[in-house]
Design a protein around this motif. Structure first.
Motif, PDB file in Angstrom:
ATOM      1  N   ARG A 295       0.848  -1.204   0.000  1.00 15.40           N
ATOM      2  CA  ARG A 295       0.000   0.000   0.000  1.00 15.40           C
ATOM      3  C   ARG A 295       0.881   1.251   0.000  1.00 15.40           C
ATOM      4  N   ARG A 296       1.657   1.399  -1.048  1.00 13.73           N
ATOM      5  CA  ARG A 296       2.614   2.505  -1.131  1.00 13.73           C
ATOM      6  C   ARG A 296       2.055   3.627  -1.992  1.00 13.73           C
ATOM      7  N   GLU A 297       2.263   4.841  -1.525  1.00 13.67           N
ATOM      8  CA  GLU A 297       1.875   6.008  -2.304  1.00 13.67           C
ATOM      9  C   GLU A 297       2.855   6.231  -3.445  1.00 13.67           C
ATOM     10  N   LEU A 298       2.347   6.718  -4.581  1.00 11.58           N
ATOM     11  CA  LEU A 298       3.202   7.155  -5.685  1.00 11.58           C
ATOM     12  C   LEU A 298       3.277   8.673  -5.619  1.00 11.58           C
ATOM     13  N   PHE A 299       4.325   9.179  -5.016  1.00 14.74           N
ATOM     14  CA  PHE A 299       4.433  10.613  -4.800  1.00 14.74           C
ATOM     15  C   PHE A 299       4.708  11.331  -6.122  1.00 14.74           C
ATOM     16  N   GLY A 300       4.055  12.459  -6.273  1.00 18.01           N
ATOM     17  CA  GLY A 300       4.260  13.269  -7.464  1.00 18.01           C
ATOM     18  C   GLY A 300       3.322  12.959  -8.600  1.00 18.01           C
ATOM     19  N   CYS A 301       2.468  11.950  -8.437  1.00 11.82           N
ATOM     20  CA  CYS A 301       1.513  11.589  -9.489  1.00 11.82           C
ATOM     21  C   CYS A 301       0.096  11.830  -8.999  1.00 11.82           C
ATOM     22  N   PRO A 302      -0.673  12.628  -9.726  1.00 11.97           N
ATOM     23  CA  PRO A 302      -2.074  12.823  -9.332  1.00 11.97           C
ATOM     24  C   PRO A 302      -2.848  11.527  -9.519  1.00 11.97           C
ATOM     25  N   SER A 303      -3.734  11.235  -8.594  1.00 11.60           N
ATOM     26  CA  SER A 303      -4.526  10.007  -8.678  1.00 11.60           C
ATOM     27  C   SER A 303      -5.998  10.337  -8.478  1.00 11.60           C
ATOM     28  N   GLU A 304      -6.836   9.402  -8.939  1.00 13.33           N
ATOM     29  CA  GLU A 304      -8.269   9.586  -8.784  1.00 13.33           C
ATOM     30  C   GLU A 304      -8.646   9.592  -7.303  1.00 13.33           C
ATOM     31  N   THR A 305      -9.641  10.383  -6.979  1.00 10.98           N
ATOM     32  CA  THR A 305     -10.082  10.477  -5.593  1.00 10.98           C
ATOM     33  C   THR A 305     -10.751   9.184  -5.161  1.00 10.98           C
ATOM     34  N   ASP A 306     -10.259   8.614  -4.089  1.00 11.62           N
ATOM     35  CA  ASP A 306     -10.850   7.423  -3.492  1.00 11.62           C
ATOM     36  C   ASP A 306     -11.620   7.879  -2.256  1.00 11.62           C
ATOM     37  N   HIS A 307     -12.934   7.968  -2.386  1.00  9.07           N
ATOM     38  CA  HIS A 307     -13.750   8.505  -1.297  1.00  9.07           C
ATOM     39  C   HIS A 307     -13.694   7.618  -0.057  1.00  9.07           C
ATOM     40  N   ASN A 308     -13.615   6.302  -0.247  1.00 10.10           N
ATOM     41  CA  ASN A 308     -13.522   5.410   0.911  1.00 10.10           C
ATOM     42  C   ASN A 308     -12.240   5.665   1.691  1.00 10.10           C
ATOM     43  N   SER A 309     -11.150   5.826   0.952  1.00  7.42           N
ATOM     44  CA  SER A 309      -9.869   6.094   1.614  1.00  7.42           C
ATOM     45  C   SER A 309      -9.880   7.457   2.294  1.00  7.42           C
ATOM     46  N   GLU A 310     -10.468   8.439   1.627  1.00  6.19           N
ATOM     47  CA  GLU A 310     -10.538   9.778   2.222  1.00  6.19           C
ATOM     48  C   GLU A 310     -11.357   9.777   3.498  1.00  6.19           C
ATOM     49  N   ASN A 311     -12.497   9.109   3.470  1.00  5.61           N
ATOM     50  CA  ASN A 311     -13.354   9.057   4.661  1.00  5.61           C
ATOM     51  C   ASN A 311     -12.661   8.329   5.807  1.00  5.61           C
ATOM     52  N   LEU A 312     -11.915   7.261   5.468  1.00  3.00           N
ATOM     53  CA  LEU A 312     -11.197   6.527   6.492  1.00  3.00           C
ATOM     54  C   LEU A 312     -10.136   7.408   7.139  1.00  3.00           C
ATOM     55  N   GLN A 313      -9.370   8.126   6.332  1.00  2.00           N
ATOM     56  CA  GLN A 313      -8.330   9.000   6.869  1.00  2.00           C
ATOM     57  C   GLN A 313      -8.929  10.106   7.736  1.00  2.00           C
ATOM     58  N   LYS A 314     -10.056  10.615   7.309  1.00  2.00           N
ATOM     59  CA  LYS A 314     -10.727  11.660   8.082  1.00  2.00           C
ATOM     60  C   LYS A 314     -11.166  11.122   9.447  1.00  2.00           C
ATOM     61  N   THR A 315     -11.718   9.914   9.453  1.00  2.00           N
ATOM     62  CA  THR A 315     -12.161   9.302  10.706  1.00  2.00           C
ATOM     63  C   THR A 315     -10.985   9.050  11.642  1.00  2.00           C
ATOM     64  N   LEU A 316      -9.893   8.554  11.101  1.00  2.00           N
ATOM     65  CA  LEU A 316      -8.721   8.269  11.936  1.00  2.00           C
ATOM     66  C   LEU A 316      -8.116   9.545  12.506  1.00  2.00           C
ATOM     67  N   LEU A 317      -8.159  10.636  11.731  1.00  3.62           N
ATOM     68  CA  LEU A 317      -7.612  11.905  12.222  1.00  3.62           C
ATOM     69  C   LEU A 317      -8.428  12.460  13.382  1.00  3.62           C
ATOM     70  N   GLU A 318      -9.712  12.092  13.441  1.00  2.82           N
ATOM     71  CA  GLU A 318     -10.570  12.570  14.517  1.00  2.82           C
ATOM     72  C   GLU A 318     -10.304  11.850  15.840  1.00  2.82           C
ATOM     73  N   LEU A 319      -9.590  10.722  15.791  1.00  2.00           N
ATOM     74  CA  LEU A 319      -9.272   9.992  17.015  1.00  2.00           C
ATOM     75  C   LEU A 319      -8.136  10.683  17.760  1.00  2.00           C
ATOM     76  N   ASP A 320      -8.197  10.622  19.066  1.00  2.00           N
ATOM     77  CA  ASP A 320      -7.169  11.231  19.921  1.00  2.00           C
ATOM     78  C   ASP A 320      -6.052  10.219  20.158  1.00  2.00           C
TER      79      ASP A 320
END
Length: 715
Positions: free
Chosen positions: A372-397
């Protein structure tokens, strides 16, 4: 396909499917490196103005085919000859060739033996320069995949591609419904950045190739590569076609770069089969197949789709197939260089196979989560599931002492459904029941016993690492008991994090149930003989279809590893009186099963209803549409209690069956229960999660849920 440049080896093991392309007049021939051969096809142009329309087009193609047949015969003669300079050969097919390392002699154009400008020749040790693929250019791959086994095999291919890749990837899978279900779930839960997956229904393509007689084990699916120009999106210009059993040893971008070598009418890239076996002269009457020389291996194909469409590939291959079948009668797909379609091939003795074997086994057991490695420097399609997951995890203390518990609730575990073949159709009377359970590697030995006690369908979620999944596969394939059962669904949930996600596993197994009812059990329990049929009869007798009931199967336990399993209720009661059996958790957690009322059960002859009480956690049969388990509870503690509380809140009736029972078999304590007993913070966090769950129940069910908080305070 093997090449060695300055001591660095690049391997690509490719499988083969025969493709009807007699009209191929140009290819690379390599004396030192098995390079991909771009192949041209001439467009279907009418030879005169009268050759128009359907009949004219057919005649034009026939003329073109006849013109090239003489060229093919010459090509066949050349391929059958030994290399002109044997000291410069480096063929590594099946170990029948030399082992020198030299640059390829590239022959290009219709005039064989003519080297292009800038091509390396002779004894040079430098590699031929390869065109560079743009950093963010998407590489497209097409793969035909059908069934349970192919869906499992293709994962190793995908791992090897992901491991080496530095570009965005787009997988185009031509699948049946089984493979699509498995692979869609796998990629959705894998969540690899810069990877897109599309599926195409193979069933819709069967009519395109089903008219071709075929003797190969892959059946009709092996011929579907022929219709990719029609199947894949019309704006897709080029694609690499791969078989499911290939392993990459280098970046697939190097193969993608070969497209830059295509010139003029070159539209196909293939590699020649490496073994002399395909020449058909190893022994008397050895005729493996009709082909040009050794023939071409279509385990890896480079297709220029836009040019093929302009050349009217659809009409071309059909006419060619019709002509060839007049003499061949049926297609015959042959074996290939390195092809991991049999365990026996891991034991092949070959001076190069050790490398291939290790390469294959490495990716077979490689932890897919590391890809699960990011490809830095390359624009990628928005993955809403991944975005929502990251948002939820950021809300945790992250400073919360229970942060790891809370995080586990939202962890997406890579999941491979139906790891082994599954085949079961529920009974027509709508009374069928599936046993649901979950396990890890340390409980694997229970599988055979459960299969002997329960003849009905089973849905199991197994929490394993990639390496353990392969151990399980070998265990299952070596078990006569397990291999004799096709109604057991094995669903692999890959390990991630520090907790055992017990309720996620239960939910995964529940979602794959295809019968109207489920018996929610645990892997440590052996159901009584005949419980499957008994539960089916109870479905009808208690009108389960029209009422919300949870049928309780009384649970007992033994401390003996060797138990003469009771074959009747009378025999069980006898063992209970002798102290061979006990009511489950009688010594350590009495209230977990006390509401079952074992004293009443001893003499009961008809089902009886019991009331919910605090910490009640029976094993029950319910309808398939019952609520799922709450994922916040991981490891040990309250995972079943919370579910039973949810059933009670939704007004399920708990009905104890008078002639049913199950027995818990002894085992070493799990890692999670050890942590619960020894780690105070573990117990504190569990208490916190319980309180939060009860608060959620109050918000969801209102006044009716107050009894749960009251009962907990009084317990």
């Amino acid at each position: 396909m093997l090449g060695i440049c300055r001591g660095r080896r690049k391997f690509l093991a490719a499988s083969l499917a025969l493709l009807f392309i007699p009209a191929l007049t140009w290819l690379y021939l390599s004396a030192a490196n098995f390079s991909v051969k771009p192949l041209p096809l001439s467009p279907l142009e009418p030879q005169s103005s009268t050759l128009v329309g359907g009949a004219g087009e057919r005649q034009a193609l026939e003329l073109r085919v006849r013109e090239v047949e003489e060229e093919n015969r010459a090509l066949r003669r050349e391929l059958s000859q030994p290399p002109r300079n044997p000291t410069h050969t480096n063929h590594h097919g099946n170990g029948r060739h030399g082992n020198q390392s030299h640059a390829p002699v590239v022959r290009e154009g219709s005039r064989h033996g003519e080297a292009p400008k800038g091509a390396a020749t002779g004894n040079s040790s430098d590699c031929v320069s390869q065109p560079v693929v743009d950093k963010c250019e998407t590489i497209h791959m097409a793969i035909v995949c059908a069934g349970y086994n192919a869906s499992r095999d293709v994962v190793t291919l995908v791992k090897s591609v992901l491991f080496h890749r530095r570009n965005p990837l787009h997988f185009h899978f031509i699948t049946d419904s089984i493979a699509q279900q498995i692979l869609a779930s796998l990629f959705r839960t894998w969540m690899v950045p810069a990877v897109r997956v599309d599926f195409y229904d193979a069933d819709e393509l069967k009519s395109e190739v089903s008219w071709i007689p075929n003797k190969h084990y892959s059946g009709i699916y092996g011929l579907m590569k022929l219709v990719l120009t029609k199947t894949l999106p019309s704006d897709l210009q080029k694609v690499i076609v791969l078989d499911t059993d290939i392993t990459f040893a280098t970046d697939i971008a190097e193969l993608w770069a070969v497209f830059h070598k295509f010139k003029g009418q070159q539209v196909l890239g293939l590699v020649e089969n490496q073994s002399d076996w395909y020449l058909g002269n190893l022994w008397k009457n050895h005729r493996p197949w009709p082909a040009l020389g050794r023939g071409f291996n279509t385990g890896v194909i480079l297709l220029l789709l836009d040019r093929l469409r302009k050349l009217r590939w659809e009409q071309m291959w059909r006419l060619t197939a019709e002509r060839e079948l007049m003499s061949m009668l049926s297609t015959s797909l042959a074996d290939q260089v390195i092809h991991w379609n049999s365990p026996k091939k891991l034991r092949v003795k070959n001076k190069h196979v050790e490398f291939f074997r290790n390469l294959y086994l490495t990716f077979l057991e490689y932890d897919g989560n590391l890809l699960r490695r990011e490809l830095f420097g390359c624009p990628s399609e928005t993955d809403h599931n991944s975005e929502n997951l990251q948002k939820t995890l950021l809300e945790l203390d992250e400073d919360d002492p229970c942060y790891e518990f809370r995080r586990e609730r939202f962890t997406v575990h890579r999941t491979h459904l139906y790891f082994l073949h599954y085949e079961y159709e529920p009974s027509a009377d709508q009374s069928d029941v599936t046993l649901v359970a979950q396990l890890s590697m340390d409980r694997l030995q229970m599988l055979e016993a459960i299969c002997k006690h329960w003849e009905g369908p089973i849905s199991l979620a197994l929490y394993l690492s990639d390496a353990e999944a392969q151990q399980f596969l070998r265990y299952a394939q070596g078990s006569e008991v397990l291999m004799s059962r096709s109604n057991v669904g094995y669903h692999i949930v890959y390990k991630e994090g520090q907790f055992y996600p017990v309720n996620l596993l239960r939910n995964v197994a529940m979602r794959q149930v295809n019968t109207p009812y489920m018996f929610l059990s645990d892997i440590d329990f052996l159901p009584m003989y005949g419980l499957y049929e008994y539960l089916r009869k109870s479905v009808v007798q208690l009108d389960m279809a029209n009422t919300k009931k949870a049928l309780v199967v009384p649970a007992f336990e033994t401390l003996r590893y060797r138990l003469s399993y009771p074959k009747s209720k009378a025999e069980l009661l006898s063992q209970l009186d002798m102290g061979t059996l006990f009511t489950f958790r009688y010594h350590v957690w009495t209230k977990g099963h006390a509401p079952t009322n074992f004293a009443k059960w001893r003499t009961a002859t008809t089902p009886y209803r019991v009331q919910w009480e605090a910490d009640f956690e029976p094993y029950v049969m319910v309808r398939r549409d019952c609520p799922e388990y709450d994922r916040r509870f991981v490891g040990f503690g309250w995972n079943k209690v919370a579910h039973i509380m949810e059933l009670d809140a939704q007004e399920y009736e708990f009905v104890v069956l008078p002639n049913a029972y199950m027995i818990h078999m002894p085992h070493a304590p799990s890692f999670d229960i050890t942590k619960f007993r020894s780690n105070e913070q573990y117990r504190v966090c569990l208490k916190t999660l319980k309180e939060e769950f009860q608060q959620n129940m109050s918000r969801r069910y209102g006044f009716a849920a107050l009894k749960y908080m009251t009962a907990e305070n009084n317990s």
